[in-house]
Design a protein around this motif. Structure first.
Motif, PDB file in Angstrom:
ATOM      1  N   GLY A  45       7.376  44.136  38.929  1.00  0.00           N
ATOM      2  CA  GLY A  45       6.381  43.905  39.800  1.00  0.00           C
ATOM      3  C   GLY A  45       5.853  42.379  39.600  1.00  0.00           C
ATOM      4  N   ARG A  46       6.735  41.441  39.407  1.00  0.00           N
ATOM      5  CA  ARG A  46       6.597  40.155  39.484  1.00  0.00           C
ATOM      6  C   ARG A  46       7.947  39.210  39.812  1.00  0.00           C
ATOM      7  N   PRO A  47       7.893  38.070  39.922  1.00  0.00           N
ATOM      8  CA  PRO A  47       9.179  37.336  40.379  1.00  0.00           C
ATOM      9  C   PRO A  47       9.916  37.110  39.030  1.00  0.00           C
ATOM     10  N   LEU A  48      11.580  37.389  39.140  1.00  0.00           N
ATOM     11  CA  LEU A  48      12.082  37.184  37.963  1.00  0.00           C
ATOM     12  C   LEU A  48      13.233  36.246  38.320  1.00  0.00           C
ATOM     13  N   THR A  49      13.482  35.487  37.397  1.00  0.00           N
ATOM     14  CA  THR A  49      14.802  34.561  37.532  1.00  0.00           C
ATOM     15  C   THR A  49      16.060  35.195  37.475  1.00  0.00           C
ATOM     16  N   LEU A  50      17.108  34.491  37.845  1.00  0.00           N
ATOM     17  CA  LEU A  50      18.474  35.190  37.802  1.00  0.00           C
ATOM     18  C   LEU A  50      18.915  35.368  36.515  1.00  0.00           C
ATOM     19  N   ASP A  51      18.630  34.507  35.414  1.00  0.00           N
ATOM     20  CA  ASP A  51      18.901  34.908  34.125  1.00  0.00           C
ATOM     21  C   ASP A  51      18.372  35.944  33.468  1.00  0.00           C
ATOM     22  N   THR A  52      16.907  36.158  33.949  1.00  0.00           N
ATOM     23  CA  THR A  52      16.173  37.257  33.381  1.00  0.00           C
ATOM     24  C   THR A  52      16.648  38.645  34.007  1.00  0.00           C
ATOM     25  N   LEU A  53      17.254  38.576  35.320  1.00  0.00           N
ATOM     26  CA  LEU A  53      17.639  39.895  35.875  1.00  0.00           C
ATOM     27  C   LEU A  53      18.813  40.074  34.960  1.00  0.00           C
ATOM     28  N   ALA A  54      19.987  39.220  34.996  1.00  0.00           N
ATOM     29  CA  ALA A  54      21.050  39.382  34.591  1.00  0.00           C
ATOM     30  C   ALA A  54      21.084  39.967  33.003  1.00  0.00           C
ATOM     31  N   THR A  55      20.175  39.381  32.319  1.00  0.00           N
ATOM     32  CA  THR A  55      19.901  39.659  30.814  1.00  0.00           C
ATOM     33  C   THR A  55      19.585  41.309  30.664  1.00  0.00           C
ATOM     34  N   ALA A  56      18.529  41.660  31.661  1.00  0.00           N
ATOM     35  CA  ALA A  56      17.734  42.914  31.553  1.00  0.00           C
ATOM     36  C   ALA A  56      18.830  43.846  31.927  1.00  0.00           C
ATOM     37  N   LEU A  57      19.561  43.622  33.092  1.00  0.00           N
ATOM     38  CA  LEU A  57      20.398  44.704  33.654  1.00  0.00           C
ATOM     39  C   LEU A  57      21.752  44.570  32.747  1.00  0.00           C
ATOM     40  N   ASP A  58      22.120  43.596  32.205  1.00  0.00           N
ATOM     41  CA  ASP A  58      23.385  43.505  31.103  1.00  0.00           C
ATOM     42  C   ASP A  58      24.552  43.291  31.967  1.00  0.00           C
ATOM     43  N   TRP A  59      24.314  42.561  33.087  1.00  0.00           N
ATOM     44  CA  TRP A  59      25.348  42.059  34.119  1.00  0.00           C
ATOM     45  C   TRP A  59      25.642  40.706  33.893  1.00  0.00           C
ATOM     46  N   PRO A  60      27.084  40.418  34.310  1.00  0.00           N
ATOM     47  CA  PRO A  60      27.359  39.087  34.577  1.00  0.00           C
ATOM     48  C   PRO A  60      26.785  38.403  35.780  1.00  0.00           C
ATOM     49  N   ARG A  61      26.546  37.021  35.891  1.00  0.00           N
ATOM     50  CA  ARG A  61      25.854  36.721  36.906  1.00  0.00           C
ATOM     51  C   ARG A  61      26.700  36.666  38.321  1.00  0.00           C
ATOM     52  N   ASP A  62      27.766  36.575  38.217  1.00  0.00           N
ATOM     53  CA  ASP A  62      28.627  37.025  39.695  1.00  0.00           C
ATOM     54  C   ASP A  62      28.479  38.465  40.123  1.00  0.00           C
ATOM     55  N   ARG A  63      28.077  39.223  39.278  1.00  0.00           N
ATOM     56  CA  ARG A  63      27.849  40.864  39.878  1.00  0.00           C
ATOM     57  C   ARG A  63      26.444  40.557  40.326  1.00  0.00           C
ATOM     58  N   LEU A  64      25.783  39.919  39.625  1.00  0.00           N
ATOM     59  CA  LEU A  64      24.033  39.858  40.006  1.00  0.00           C
ATOM     60  C   LEU A  64      24.009  39.025  41.402  1.00  0.00           C
ATOM     61  N   THR A  65      24.678  38.151  41.400  1.00  0.00           N
ATOM     62  CA  THR A  65      24.771  37.168  42.656  1.00  0.00           C
ATOM     63  C   THR A  65      25.367  37.816  43.823  1.00  0.00           C
ATOM     64  N   ALA A  66      26.436  38.887  43.676  1.00  0.00           N
ATOM     65  CA  ALA A  66      26.998  39.602  44.776  1.00  0.00           C
ATOM     66  C   ALA A  66      26.069  40.592  45.292  1.00  0.00           C
ATOM     67  N   ALA A  67      25.027  41.288  44.305  1.00  0.00           N
ATOM     68  CA  ALA A  67      24.068  42.002  44.668  1.00  0.00           C
ATOM     69  C   ALA A  67      22.870  41.384  45.659  1.00  0.00           C
ATOM     70  N   LEU A  68      22.605  40.237  45.202  1.00  0.00           N
ATOM     71  CA  LEU A  68      21.529  39.649  45.865  1.00  0.00           C
ATOM     72  C   LEU A  68      21.871  39.264  47.251  1.00  0.00           C
ATOM     73  N   ASP A  69      23.258  38.491  47.301  1.00  0.00           N
ATOM     74  CA  ASP A  69      23.742  38.212  48.774  1.00  0.00           C
ATOM     75  C   ASP A  69      23.760  39.510  49.715  1.00  0.00           C
ATOM     76  N   ALA A  70      24.268  40.411  48.908  1.00  0.00           N
ATOM     77  CA  ALA A  70      24.217  41.673  49.912  1.00  0.00           C
ATOM     78  C   ALA A  70      22.820  42.020  50.475  1.00  0.00           C
ATOM     79  N   ILE A  71      21.966  41.808  49.592  1.00  0.00           N
ATOM     80  CA  ILE A  71      20.563  42.269  50.072  1.00  0.00           C
ATOM     81  C   ILE A  71      20.129  41.210  51.235  1.00  0.00           C
ATOM     82  N   GLN A  72      20.330  40.123  50.855  1.00  0.00           N
ATOM     83  CA  GLN A  72      20.229  38.998  52.127  1.00  0.00           C
ATOM     84  C   GLN A  72      20.726  39.230  53.289  1.00  0.00           C
ATOM     85  N   LEU A  73      21.860  39.667  52.917  1.00  0.00           N
ATOM     86  CA  LEU A  73      22.881  39.694  54.055  1.00  0.00           C
ATOM     87  C   LEU A  73      22.590  41.086  55.160  1.00  0.00           C
ATOM     88  N   HIS A  74      22.154  42.095  54.266  1.00  0.00           N
ATOM     89  CA  HIS A  74      21.986  43.509  55.014  1.00  0.00           C
ATOM     90  C   HIS A  74      20.396  43.725  54.653  1.00  0.00           C
TER      91      HIS A  74
END
Length: 311
Positions: A241-270
């Motif tokens: 319910g608030r803005p989250l940084t890339l690092d915060t999201l990666a830590t909360a989801l326990d994902w590497p940055r490249d996986r999170l970046t790919a998911a964010l790119d997918a949302i923006q492209l689609h």
């Protein structure tokens, strides 16, 4: 049905169209028949001004009874030719109702039901009992729509035509691209006519519709792993319910940055993935979720934001 003998209904239409002054070529086009079929039918049963459907049907019945019965032909897989032709005509009628030209639909269904090697133009002519020109025109139409492909026939000069296994994906992608181009063209029209004009308003609605359609169709072809990750990111942002940084999201989801970046790119492209929400970047590498601006009108937003308007 096209390709089979003329029915009483066909003959009734011929008689009506002759009375309206239509030529043989136009009547043949409307019935999905060669012009020669219409001209022979009329010549056999009287001049255009004397052609009567009932008399023609009765004469056709007499001729059929005089014919000697012939053994029923079969296709290469053992199916009776008349049964296959009946299915082709029935299925083609359904496809024609979606806007596909009737003859093109018949050629497509023939290819759809052929074996893996496909069919030559001569084989299509024999199966459909139509002219080579009709087959050639239909093949060109199907190729332009990415619904059929041609390849050289082994050991000969002829070409074979067939339906690829990925035909539906290619056709889907072609439609998606066309819808996107319409949306872009509509935006150009708005600049020409002005957003406040009647034309501009209509073009705006049209552009929004085809943009959404393109987004939704494009989003459906997204690879499953990335698609699932994109939905997980959306769920995380909605839950926070608030803005989250890339690092915060990666830590909360326990994902590497490249996986999170790919998911964010997918949302923006689609963008259709997030519909009716939209991903926003508030600061560098900081993301949040809001509603799409076109899902709620100004009056609806005001009513929701002002408690006095909601009861």
């Amino acid at each position: 049905m096209p390709g089979a003998r003329l029915t009483h209904e066909d003959r009734g239409r011929i008689a009506a169209w002759l009375a309206d002054g239509l030529g043989y070529a136009e009547i043949g086009r409307r019935l999905g028949r060669p012009t020669s079929t219409i001209s022979r039918e009329v010549a056999r049963n009287g001049a255009p001004v004397a052609y009567l459907a009932d008399d023609a049907q009765q004469a056709a019945g007499h001729r059929a009874r005089r014919r000697k019965p012939r053994p029923s032909a079969t296709t290469s897989d053992g199916q009776p030719t008349e049964v296959v032709r009946g299915f082709v005509d029935e299925f083609a009628t359904l496809l024609a109702a979606t806007g596909l030209p009737r003859m093109t639909a018949r050629v497509f269904v023939c290819l759809l039901t052929a074996d893996a090697a496909g069919l030559t133009a001569a084989e299509l002519v024999r199966r459909l009992q139509v002219s080579p020109a009709s087959v050639s025109k239909s093949i060109g139409y199907l190729e332009a729509m990415a619904l059929a492909v041609r390849q050289p026939a082994p050991g000969g000069r002829r070409e074979r035509y067939r339906i690829d296994d990925d035909v539906w994906l290619r056709a889907w992608q072609a439609d998606t691209g066309a819808h996107r181009e319409i949306a872009v063209a509509a935006q150009r029209g708005i600049k020409i006519f002005g957003a406040g004009t009647t034309a501009g308003t209509r073009l705006g609605r049209m552009g929004q519709f085809f943009a959404r359609l393109s987004e939704q169709m494009g989003g459906s072809t997204l690879a499953e792993p990335v698609g699932y990750d994109a939905l997980t990111v959306l769920a995380a942002l909605v839950h926070a319910g608030r803005p989250l940084t890339l690092d915060t999201l990666a830590t909360a989801l326990d994902w590497p940055r490249d996986r999170l970046t790919a998911a964010l790119d997918a949302i923006q492209l689609h963008p259709a993935i997030a519909d009716p929400l939209v991903l926003r970047t508030t600061e560098p590498e900081t993301y949040t979720i809001t509603t799409r601006p076109d899902r709620l009108g100004p009056a609806q937003r005001q009513a929701l934001e002002d408690p006095g308007h909601v009861r």
